[in-house]
Design a protein around this motif. Sequence first.
Motif, PDB file in Angstrom:
ATOM      1  N   LYS A  56      25.985  49.046  39.660  1.00  0.00           N
ATOM      2  CA  LYS A  56      26.802  49.568  38.740  1.00  0.00           C
ATOM      3  C   LYS A  56      28.354  48.618  38.834  1.00  0.00           C
ATOM      4  O   LYS A  56      29.270  48.685  38.255  1.00  0.00           O
ATOM      5  CB  LYS A  56      27.444  50.990  39.078  1.00  0.00           C
ATOM      6  CG  LYS A  56      26.280  51.934  38.172  1.00  0.00           C
ATOM      7  CD  LYS A  56      26.583  53.376  38.471  1.00  0.00           C
ATOM      8  CE  LYS A  56      25.563  54.374  38.093  1.00  0.00           C
ATOM      9  NZ  LYS A  56      25.641  55.982  38.177  1.00  0.00           N
ATOM     10  N   GLU A  65      27.204  50.717  33.093  1.00  0.00           N
ATOM     11  CA  GLU A  65      26.900  51.749  33.786  1.00  0.00           C
ATOM     12  C   GLU A  65      25.953  52.896  33.287  1.00  0.00           C
ATOM     13  O   GLU A  65      25.095  53.190  33.999  1.00  0.00           O
ATOM     14  CB  GLU A  65      28.258  52.523  34.483  1.00  0.00           C
ATOM     15  CG  GLU A  65      29.028  51.576  35.335  1.00  0.00           C
ATOM     16  CD  GLU A  65      30.032  52.210  36.108  1.00  0.00           C
ATOM     17  OE1 GLU A  65      29.912  53.490  36.112  1.00  0.00           O
ATOM     18  OE2 GLU A  65      30.917  51.476  36.762  1.00  0.00           O
ATOM     19  N   GLU A  66      26.111  52.983  31.967  1.00  0.00           N
ATOM     20  CA  GLU A  66      25.346  54.025  31.414  1.00  0.00           C
ATOM     21  C   GLU A  66      23.671  53.581  31.248  1.00  0.00           C
ATOM     22  O   GLU A  66      23.068  54.348  30.867  1.00  0.00           O
ATOM     23  CB  GLU A  66      25.583  54.269  29.900  1.00  0.00           C
ATOM     24  CG  GLU A  66      27.185  55.150  29.912  1.00  0.00           C
ATOM     25  CD  GLU A  66      28.287  54.095  30.063  1.00  0.00           C
ATOM     26  OE1 GLU A  66      27.984  52.708  30.120  1.00  0.00           O
ATOM     27  OE2 GLU A  66      29.437  54.376  30.468  1.00  0.00           O
ATOM     28  N   ASP A  67      23.677  52.156  31.633  1.00  0.00           N
ATOM     29  CA  ASP A  67      22.063  51.736  31.533  1.00  0.00           C
ATOM     30  C   ASP A  67      21.575  51.814  32.780  1.00  0.00           C
ATOM     31  O   ASP A  67      20.372  51.341  32.915  1.00  0.00           O
ATOM     32  CB  ASP A  67      22.090  50.245  31.160  1.00  0.00           C
ATOM     33  CG  ASP A  67      22.693  50.299  29.588  1.00  0.00           C
ATOM     34  OD1 ASP A  67      22.171  50.914  28.813  1.00  0.00           O
ATOM     35  OD2 ASP A  67      23.414  49.287  29.334  1.00  0.00           O
ATOM     36  N   LYS A  90      15.891  58.806  29.040  1.00  0.00           N
ATOM     37  CA  LYS A  90      17.351  58.718  29.119  1.00  0.00           C
ATOM     38  C   LYS A  90      17.403  57.148  28.896  1.00  0.00           C
ATOM     39  O   LYS A  90      18.340  56.795  28.011  1.00  0.00           O
ATOM     40  CB  LYS A  90      17.821  59.183  30.082  1.00  0.00           C
ATOM     41  CG  LYS A  90      19.548  59.116  30.455  1.00  0.00           C
ATOM     42  CD  LYS A  90      19.851  59.595  31.711  1.00  0.00           C
ATOM     43  CE  LYS A  90      21.383  59.502  31.695  1.00  0.00           C
ATOM     44  NZ  LYS A  90      22.014  60.049  33.052  1.00  0.00           N
ATOM     45  N   ARG A  94      19.034  54.496  25.219  1.00  0.00           N
ATOM     46  CA  ARG A  94      19.742  53.314  25.179  1.00  0.00           C
ATOM     47  C   ARG A  94      19.201  51.895  24.517  1.00  0.00           C
ATOM     48  O   ARG A  94      20.176  51.025  24.459  1.00  0.00           O
ATOM     49  CB  ARG A  94      20.184  52.921  26.565  1.00  0.00           C
ATOM     50  CG  ARG A  94      20.720  54.172  27.432  1.00  0.00           C
ATOM     51  CD  ARG A  94      22.392  54.435  27.113  1.00  0.00           C
ATOM     52  NE  ARG A  94      23.161  53.119  27.439  1.00  0.00           N
ATOM     53  CZ  ARG A  94      24.507  53.083  26.927  1.00  0.00           C
ATOM     54  NH1 ARG A  94      24.830  54.028  26.332  1.00  0.00           N
ATOM     55  NH2 ARG A  94      25.163  51.988  27.269  1.00  0.00           N
TER      56      ARG A  94
END
Length: 344
Positions: A56, A65-67, A90, A94
Amino acid sequence: MTAPSLARVPCTIVTGFLGSGKTTLIRHMLENAGGRRLAVIVNEFGDVGIDGEILKGCGVEACAEEDIVELANGCLCCTVADDFVPALDKILARAPDHILIETSGLALPKPLVQAFQWPAVKSRVTVDGVVAVVDGPALAEGRVASDHDALDAQRAADASLDHEDPVEEVFDDQIACADLVVISKGDLIDGAAAEAAGARIAAHLPRAVKVITVTQGKVDPAALLGLGLAVEDEIDARRTHHDDEEDHDHDDFDSFVVPLPEIADPADLAGRVARAAEAVDVLRVKGFAAVAGKPMRLLVQGVGPRVSHHFDRPWGAGEARRGALVVIGLKGFDRTAVEQAILG
């Protein structure tokens, strides 16, 4: 009927023993994505998500970061039904071009690849390839991990041990499932040592697999991604130690977290970590520390007695300057002795 392979998102599984260099390799891929939108699933061993934090900290557009999804609740190959599918859901939300899965150092890749055979999974993703990262200096010395002396002594002292130890079996299974083997830390081995490491790998390879040597994880992502092998279709034919077992565990290993107060000298901390690893059956140490008077967070990583450290990113404005080290070792190792050696 499953969707055509072109409609499925390719996944690369990166496996390898503790401290082999998986995270460094993946970070380099993220920083050199070549226009691909990448996502990462990180499977930790322990309570603190160190590898996820390292990734991250890349700050690259190819992987926000969301990946990055962290799974720190057990070995992914053991909890694939409970943890893997929700993590995959999740990640797929993306809409990535490619998914990287970093297994824990104790994971067996075959059960994970077999999960891609499930209809609900196979219709959406495919295993592009399995990459095994191995520790070059350790292999050159005839070991699969840096601190193998304790294992060798245990085997020599017990005449009833006529089988390979669990660490060797994990190594064998990772190599048996690999489509590409990456020898890491090429800068720490000379020509003769590289040849010895290559010979050790060749002795474990069940079939023709390309082997490359890298330094600091620097390899063209094009050599690792886009292999298009659909490994899930042939994984059952790749024989491993655990094929005849209904389940497996990692009771031969244990981990705990050492909270770190603010330190004054990174080199002194590195020395204490190295001495702890030499004195006790410690395989891997990794974590972060806060250094007095420094705005940057210190990343600390140790493989046996080899310890490295560098500042990886600034502490956040509202972030507590708390340090912590995850220590991984052989089951039953003396936690108190390790903690006392590290804290001084």
